[in-house]
Design a protein around this motif. Structure first.
Motif, PDB file in Angstrom:
ATOM      1  N   GLN B 339       0.850  -1.255   0.179  1.00 57.22           N
ATOM      2  CA  GLN B 339      -0.205   0.160  -0.067  1.00 57.22           C
ATOM      3  C   GLN B 339       0.885   1.279   0.037  1.00 57.22           C
ATOM      4  O   GLN B 339       0.399   2.184  -0.850  1.00 57.22           O
ATOM      5  N   ILE B 342       2.491   1.954  -3.225  1.00 58.20           N
ATOM      6  CA  ILE B 342       1.334   2.453  -4.390  1.00 58.20           C
ATOM      7  C   ILE B 342       1.236   3.673  -4.081  1.00 58.20           C
ATOM      8  O   ILE B 342       1.133   4.820  -4.736  1.00 58.20           O
ATOM      9  N   ALA B 343       1.041   4.231  -2.660  1.00 58.81           N
ATOM     10  CA  ALA B 343       0.653   5.559  -2.604  1.00 58.81           C
ATOM     11  C   ALA B 343       1.691   6.421  -2.629  1.00 58.81           C
ATOM     12  O   ALA B 343       1.783   7.449  -3.395  1.00 58.81           O
ATOM     13  N   LYS B 344       3.128   6.104  -2.483  1.00 52.91           N
ATOM     14  CA  LYS B 344       4.331   6.818  -2.877  1.00 52.91           C
ATOM     15  C   LYS B 344       4.254   6.816  -4.596  1.00 52.91           C
ATOM     16  O   LYS B 344       4.426   8.291  -4.971  1.00 52.91           O
ATOM     17  N   MET B 345       4.110   5.967  -5.092  1.00 52.61           N
ATOM     18  CA  MET B 345       4.233   5.975  -6.638  1.00 52.61           C
ATOM     19  C   MET B 345       3.193   7.090  -6.967  1.00 52.61           C
ATOM     20  O   MET B 345       3.306   7.774  -7.989  1.00 52.61           O
ATOM     21  N   ARG B 346       1.910   7.046  -6.409  1.00 50.52           N
ATOM     22  CA  ARG B 346       0.565   7.954  -6.976  1.00 50.52           C
ATOM     23  C   ARG B 346       1.276   9.434  -6.650  1.00 50.52           C
ATOM     24  O   ARG B 346       0.762  10.323  -7.417  1.00 50.52           O
ATOM     25  N   SER B 347       1.689   9.488  -5.577  1.00 47.80           N
ATOM     26  CA  SER B 347       2.112  10.899  -5.020  1.00 47.80           C
ATOM     27  C   SER B 347       3.228  11.403  -6.109  1.00 47.80           C
ATOM     28  O   SER B 347       3.144  12.597  -6.590  1.00 47.80           O
ATOM     29  N   LEU B 349       3.441  10.528  -9.089  1.00 45.44           N
ATOM     30  CA  LEU B 349       2.955  10.741 -10.327  1.00 45.44           C
ATOM     31  C   LEU B 349       2.232  12.125 -10.304  1.00 45.44           C
ATOM     32  O   LEU B 349       2.283  12.860 -11.367  1.00 45.44           O
ATOM     33  N   PHE B 350       1.557  12.201  -9.186  1.00 44.65           N
ATOM     34  CA  PHE B 350       0.844  13.456  -9.115  1.00 44.65           C
ATOM     35  C   PHE B 350       1.700  14.745  -9.151  1.00 44.65           C
ATOM     36  O   PHE B 350       1.376  15.788 -10.163  1.00 44.65           O
ATOM     37  N   GLU B 353       2.897  15.321 -12.569  1.00 49.60           N
ATOM     38  CA  GLU B 353       1.957  15.885 -13.351  1.00 49.60           C
ATOM     39  C   GLU B 353       1.789  17.301 -13.376  1.00 49.60           C
ATOM     40  O   GLU B 353       1.717  18.424 -14.134  1.00 49.60           O
TER      41      GLU B 353
END
Lengths: 535, 905
Positions: B339, B342-347, B349-350, B353
């Motif tokens: 988890q 995944i959270a790290k990757m999402r942040s 990515l954000f 962006e």
């Protein structure tokens, strides 16, 4: 290697019996090969030569196999009367024959006496199992000859001149006083063929499903009984006749006329194929050999002539009078006049007919029709006092082909055969003097006429070309638009002209004829002019 | 000294012959040397000076120096002319004439002649004894002179250095003195002797060392044999011819090779039926079957397989599946880790962006410029680093070039450009002109040919980019390379200049003379340059070490010929550049003219200037060289657009002209076809007319009249009986009449000859003669025709038969119009169709073979290409003889086989 040995053996002298067998087999193979193969050595195309040689090989194999199986498929051979010493075959009476044969065969000798309803005529189905008889005064009957059972008998109460089975025993056509009728086996009238008129003779072409008739006006009609369509309707122009016979080989119908001529017809041409003068007097009877090569005619001048139809030449002239003639399947010729029946046979193999059996009916019986029964050694005789049947040894084909005609046919088989024969129905144009020509190369025409479309296309092209012609620029006064238009029209007309001229030239004869006819008689008298029988 | 000399002469195999041909040879040589201008001719004093400045040149320097030294030797030789004269006459075998006149050319170097010498000598000796001594003598001149040269040289050295002769004359006493070469011996670094030209190592030379050793005589014999057989090698054939010959040979071979297939192919062709793989059981190809055949191949697949086919899992699966659940269990830590990840990757990515959004919104021009630059750099680097990327780029450029060449989009073909050109360029303001120029520049850039794109294309001329690249790597090797290149280029230019104008003002004799003078001066300058280059090169090599063999440093004529170009080319460019800089655009045309006219004069000046500058920088020649070259390259790069400019204008003009001519052509083309069309139409009409004419020979076809009716219908009564009784009276007559009628209808009788009043008669005189002859003739011919037609009828011989000749159109369609294709004869075709095919007409055993298709094959069977197998070519003929049982056996056998098979039956 074994082959060569075999070949070598055949060259060597075989024991006589084997030699005979081999010869027999060779003859049979030849029959099944249906003619010689082409000379392949001449061919330059190697591929084609290879293909054809393979084909020929296959044909050879097929023929050989057929020849070998023949003795199993066709086990019985036809019999004939054999005499000893001074005895003559024509001296042997029917009673003597009947005494010798088995019971079932001796049952086939009978006389059915029906004195009231006048001279009888008869017709067999192709299998020979059923017979339809018609009395002059309207007595129609269908009889199962196997167990001599009357299937149906009706009285139409008017003159009946002829009767003919259609493709099977279920239907028959009767030529009655005014019209021809088609009945089924139960005697139910199915059709009234009014167009045929008062028909004097009926014939049915089995392979083409055509009912042919000649009426008292000398008109020949062909009617397709599957569709009901009248295929052809010709005025023969030779007057009334009641001598008509189908050539079973090619379907050509021959008519015997009072002028002593025989004309042969097919449904796709209005003019007779052949017209030949056979007898100096009127022709009384005519018959065709089943192989289609021989024709027998008899004239009022008391002569019976046997013709080779392929060459249109007389083979033999036999003196004698015949009111009716018929060839049997094996080639015996029955001729009858008055109450006397004479059977002629060709035993020498050189197509010379000689007396075989004589049979005389009871005095006073007038024989109207003799007809061999297929696949039986029986001759049916229709006469003024009913009909009779006598035994003629060696007349019928002993082995029947169930593909063709099966005397022991079950209803199921009959139905299937009906479908099959309908599928195999031949179109009327396949009737021709030499049907083996079908599929061959058309002989070159001297000049082929251009079709209508081609001609039109040509005209159009010419007109287009004329329209596009550029004119010279003329001097001031002569270059007016109106003049130009006029000139253009002229050019187009000029371009069209040759075509119209040619059309005129193509059919000038009709006009000329009309003119000549008109010239013959003044208009007031033209209504009395005798109409020529033209198509 | 004299003795020494004699000795050397004796040593050298080639004996000296002086013949009458010396004069001629000298003339020839003179010509050749005149063409190949050597180096610049310095006054002797200067030369001496030079020698004093760098004496080591003569010893240590490589190949080039040798030439120069030999040149120097020539000068000395003149003084000693008398000495060899006596020597030459020692044998007194030949006329002692020429030596007095003989004068060495100022520059001598001819290796080819020398190399031919030996072989030819030997060959000649064998072939035609002493007959062509003269020629041989001529051939030997070179060597003679060389020797003289060397003699002088040695003497000079002796004088200068004061060393004993033996020390200097190492070359002559090759056997005694071992001279260490500065280079390792290889084909790239030939020995000094070879380079000198004289001491070609002959086979004899090599053999000498072996004298006395076992097998020597044998070896010598063999070499003699070889030499006897020796012939000059033919020049290799042109590539096309070579290829053609190769192909021919290959064709012959493959043709022979392919014949082995013939019987097999023949068998297959002749077979009525070919059966393919009869016994193969296709089976059902289900998904499960296909899946079971799967084998993991790639890494990923293997990993997956190892997981899927894990023993634990498999066992669990096999037992009851309950353990599968256990295996599925994940620990809490694992889950949390996942988890978090995944959270790290999402942040991440954000954030990325958001960053990209911000970047996208930047409007600053400088930023974008810098970005662009960076990108370009990156791309360039990538291209340099990665050959794949370079290739791709090259492909792209090639495509663009092709596109540009096709569309000519940037060639002022747009409406806007056309309009501007129409109005005149001079009227336009700077901006438009610049824009136009820019477009043309674009075009030139796009259409420039790229040499570096193809991997395999070895371009002789190295392009500017390559030079740049070379510059980038700034080590000494690169420098030396540069120098050699520069040298090569100068040499090339020198050579190129030789072309003389054949017409115009420049072809006038005095102009030519002037030009020649100038050229010579230029050539001398170039020579000096060359020397400079060489010296600097040598220095470089000395410093850098001896190890590296330099392929570019090959001396000799070949190298000398190739690398001349450079010095003048840059100068020319410079000239252009200067003129362009000075003049505005409008001057360009003038500039072009000037360019042609003044080229030669400017040329030398520029070079002079340059040379001066080079002299100034002589202390550090390498750096200056590099700099200048760099500059030159820059200049070349800059000059691109400008030079193409006027060319483009010229092109546009021609284009216009072409348009005009095209229009003219169009018009002319438009005219011509019309005329032809009319003609064709006329022809058509004529043809039509003819056709109609021929058609109009009408055919009289109509309904056939049947026989005349002899029967009026009556009731069959007494009257009929009577009629019947008398029917036979005139039956025959009637029939013949009928027949005649019908015949007439089908072949009408010609009209009766009637003398038409007024036709064929003038007065009563002609009446006596009767009908005109042509009429009679025509009538007769028509009659004959009719008779012939009647004779042709089937019923011609049958008196009592009428056979209708009419065609039945409906029945016509049952016949074939033409013979089907493979058939050529009607009989064969008709015979071939005589047998029915159906099962009703053939025994069941034969029907199958009769109607079997050509190819028997199950659906789904893959027909494999034919494989070679031995087939007896005579098998077939035997087969034909064979009878049935054997054949049947054969079919059975063939059916058993699984390969593509010919089934026969």
């Amino acid at each position: 290697m074994g082959v060569e040995q075999e070949n070598g053996e055949s060259e060597k002298i075989l024991p006589p019996i084997e030699q005979e067998l081999a010869d027999e087999l060779d003859a049979k193979v030849k029959k099944y090969l249906r003619g010689e193969g082409a000379n392949l050595e001449v061919l330059k195309d190697k591929k084609l030569r290879g293909q054809l040689s393979v084909r020929e090989e296959l044909y050879g194999i097929s023929a050989k196999a057929a020849a070998k199986t023949e003795k199993w498929l066709m086990p019985s051979e036809g019999g004939y009367l054999e005499t000893e010493g001074l005895e003559k075959t024509w001296r042997i009476k029917q009673e003597a024959i009947g005494r010798e044969v088995d019971i079932s065969s001796s049952r086939k000798q009978y006389d059915i006496v029906l004195p009231d309803l006048g001279p009888y005529t008869l017709d067999f189905t192709p299998s020979g199992r059923y017979v339809a008889v018609a009395g002059r005064k309207g007595h129609l009957a269908v009889v199962d000859m196997k167990d001599m059972k009357l299937i149906r008998e009706i009285q139409v109460r008017e003159t009946t001149r002829d009767i003919a089975f259609l493709h099977n025993e279920l239907f028959f056509a009767a030529a009655q006083k005014k019209y021809t009728y088609i009945y089924n086996r139960d005697g139910v009238e199915l059709h009234c063929l009014k167009e045929h008129g008062a028909v004097s003779r009926l014939q049915f072409l089995r392979n083409h499903f055509l009912l042919a008739s000649i009426n008292k006006y000398g008109q020949l009609h062909y009617q397709d009984i599957t569709t009901g369509q009248m295929v052809a309707n010709f005025r023969t122009g030779f007057g009334r006749t009641d001598v008509m016979q189908v050539n079973p080989f090619n379907g050509v119908i021959a008519l015997g006329h009072s002028g002593g001529t025989v004309s042969m017809w097919k449904p796709t041409t209005a003019a007779p194929l052949v017209k030949m003068l056979c007898h100096p007097g009127p022709i009384t009877a005519m018959a065709f050999h089943p192989n289609g090569h021989l024709m027998a005619t008899s004239g009022k001048e008391r002569k019976i002539k046997i013709w080779d139809v392929r060459k249109f030449e007389v083979i033999q002239t036999i003196s004698g009078h015949a009111k009716t003639l018929d060839f049997s399947q094996k080639g015996l010729l029955a001729a009858a006049s008055g109450s006397f029946v004479q059977i002629l046979g060709d035993f020498s193999g050189s197509q010379t007919y000689s007396r075989y059996i004589n049979h005389s009916m009871v005095k006073g019986y007038q024989i109207g029709k003799v007809l061999f029964r297929p696949y039986e050694d029986v001759l049916g005789i229709g006469h003024s006092m009913g009909w009779s049947s006598i035994l003629i040894p060696g007349s019928g084909e002993p082995n029947f082909d169930t593909w063709l005609a099966n005397p022991f046919e079950t209803p199921k088989q009959r139905q299937e055969k009906e479908i099959r024969s309908l599928l195999d129905k031949l179109p009327p144009e396949t009737i021709m003097l030499d049907p083996s020509r079908i599929g061959t190369v058309r002989p070159p025409k001297s000049r082929e006429k251009p079709t209508k479309q081609e001609v039109e296309a040509k005209i159009e092209g010419a007109i287009d070309a004329a329209k596009n012609v550029e004119f010279k620029k003329k001097t001031k006064g002569r270059n007016k638009p109106s003049k130009r238009v006029k000139k253009r029209k002229e050019v187009i007309e000029k371009a069209k002209r040759p075509f119209f001229d040619q059309q005129m030239e193509d059919n000038p004869t009709k006009k000329k004829q009309k003119i000549s006819q008109v010239n013959e008689l003044p208009t007031s008298l033209q209504r009395f002019a005798r109409k020529k029988a033209t198509a | 000294m004299v003795d020494k000399k004699r000795k050397t002469r004796d040593d050298s195999k080639n004996s000296k012959h002086k013949t009458l041909t010396f004069k001629r040879s000298k003339g020839d040589r003179g010509k050749s040397t005149q063409k190949k201008r050597g180096g610049p001719r310095l006054p002797n004093a200067l030369r001496k000076e030079l020698d004093r400045v760098n004496p080591k040149n003569q010893f240590n320097s490589g190949e080039e120096d040798e030439d120069i030294s030999s040149d120097e030797g020539n000068d000395f030789y003149e003084y000693e002319e008398g000495v060899p004269e006596e020597e030459s006459k020692k044998n007194r075998r030949y006329d002692p004439v020429d030596n007095y006149e003989y004068e060495l050319p100022d520059q001598f170097q001819d290796e080819n002649v020398q190399s031919d010498d030996d072989s030819e000598y030997n060959a000649d000796e064998n072939n035609n004894g002493g007959l062509d001594f003269k020629r041989r003598g001529a051939d030997h001149v070179g060597s003679d002179r060389e020797e003289d040269d060397e003699e002088g040289h040695v003497r000079m050295l002796q004088d200068i250095t004061g060393l004993p002769r033996e020390a200097i004359e190492g070359k002559k006493n090759r056997r005694d003195v071992v001279v260490s070469e500065p280079y390792p011996e290889s084909e790239y670094n030939p020995t000094r002797d070879v380079l000198d030209g004289n001491g070609r190592i002959t086979l004899e030379d090599l053999l000498e060392g072996l004298e006395g050793k076992p097998g020597y005589s044998q070896l010598r014999k063999r070499t003699h044999q070889m030499q006897r057989k020796f012939k000059p090698l033919q020049a290799p054939l042109p590539k096309e011819v070579q290829d053609r010959l190769e192909r021919k040979a290959a064709y012959e071979k493959s043709k022979k090779d392919i014949t082995k297939w013939e019987p097999l192919v023949k068998r297959n062709r002749e077979a009525p039926t070919i059966i393919f793989d009869k016994d193969i059981d296709l089976g059902f190809s289900t998904i499960g079957a296909i899946a079971s055949e799967f084998e993991p191949r790639t890494e990923f697949e293997k990993q997956m397989a190892s997981l899927v086919y894990d023993k634990k899992v498999m066992d669990a699966y096999k037992e009851d599946g309950a353990r599968l659940l256990e295996l599925n269990k994940i620990s809490v830590e694992d889950y949390r880790d996942r988890q978090n990840h995944i959270a790290k990757m999402r942040s991440l990515l954000f954030r990325h962006e958001m960053k990209m959004k911000r970047v996208k919104n930047i409007k600053s021009k400088t930023y974008h410029r810098l970005l662009k630059k960076d990108k370009k750099k990156a791309a360039f680097r990538e291209v340099q680093m990665d050959p794949e990327a370079a290739k791709e780029l090259a492909m792209k450029q090639e495509y663009k070039r092709a596109e540009e060449r096709l569309t000519l989009r940037h060639k002022n073909s747009s409406r806007w450009a056309k309009r501007i050109l129409e109005r005149g360029l001079n009227v336009q303001d700077e901006g438009t002109r610049a824009a136009l120029a820019e477009q043309l520049h674009q075009h030139s850039l796009l259409t420039r040919k790229m040499n570096s794109m193809k991997d395999n294309s070895s371009s002789d001329e190295s392009t500017d980019e390559e030079d740049d690249e070379d510059l980038a790597g700034s080590d000494e090797a690169a420098a030396s390379k540069l120098l050699t290149k520069a040298k090569e280029k100068t040499v090339k230019v020198l050579e190129e200049d030789d072309e003389q104008p054949s017409s115009g003002v420049l072809s006038l004799p005095f102009m030519v003379r002037g030009l020649k003078k100038r050229k010579e001066a230029a050539a001398e300058e170039a020579k000096i340059y060359l020397e400079e280059y060489e010296s600097s090169l040598k220095q470089l090599e000395d410093t850098s070490g001896v190890d590296k063999p330099k392929p570019g440093a090959i001396s000799g004529r070949r190298v000398f010929g190739v690398p001349r170009k450079q010095t003048v080319e840059p100068s020319r460019v410079k000239l252009d550049n200067s003129s362009e800089n000075s003049g505005s655009d409008s001057e360009l045309d003038a500039n072009k003219n000037i360019h042609d006219g003044l080229y030669n004069t400017n040329n030398s000046q520029d070079i002079k200037v340059k040379s001066v500058s080079l002299d100034d920088n002589a202390v550090s020649p390498r750096d200056s060289e590099l700099k200048s070259l760099q500059n030159l390259d820059d200049i070349v790069a800059e000059s691109g657009p400008k030079t193409t400019y006027d060319v483009a204008i010229f092109v546009s003009d021609t284009w216009k002209k072409q348009m005009g001519t095209q229009n003219d052509e169009d018009r002319s083309i438009d005219k011509s076809p019309k005329v032809t069309e009319q003609v064709t139409q006329n022809q058509d009409l004529e043809e039509l007319g003819e056709g109609s004419g021929s058609d109009s020979e009408g055919e009289m076809v109509d309904g056939m009249l049947s026989a005349s009716p002899n029967s009026s219908y009556k009731l069959p009564s007494q009257a009929e009986l009577i009629r019947e009784a008398f029917a036979g009276d005139d039956v025959e007559e009637e029939f013949t009449k009928d027949k005649e009628e019908i015949l007439n209808e089908e072949n009408p009788e010609p009209e009766k000859l009637i003398s038409v009043p007024g036709w064929g008669e003038w007065t009563h005189v002609q009446k006596k003669k009767g009908l005109p002859s042509w009429m009679v003739k025509e009538h007769e011919s028509a009659k004959r025709k009719r008779e012939a037609a009647l004779k042709r009828r089937k019923d011609a011989h049958l008196k009592n038969v009428i056979i209708s000749e009419k065609l039945d159109k409906k029945a016509e369609k049952l016949l074939t119009k033409t013979l089907p294709y493979p058939f050529t004869s009607k009989e064969v075709f008709e015979q071939s169709t005589r047998m029915p095919m159906g099962p009703e007409f053939n025994p069941a055993t034969a029907v199958g073979a009769l109607i079997r298709p050509e190819v028997v094959k199950k659906t789904g069977v893959i027909i494999k290409p034919i494989k070679f197998e031995d087939v007896d070519p005579y098998e077939k003929s035997q087969d034909r003889k064979n009878n049935e049982p054997k054949k049947k056996h054969k079919t059975n056998r063939s059916r058993v086989r699984t390969k593509p098979v010919v089934a026969k039956s």
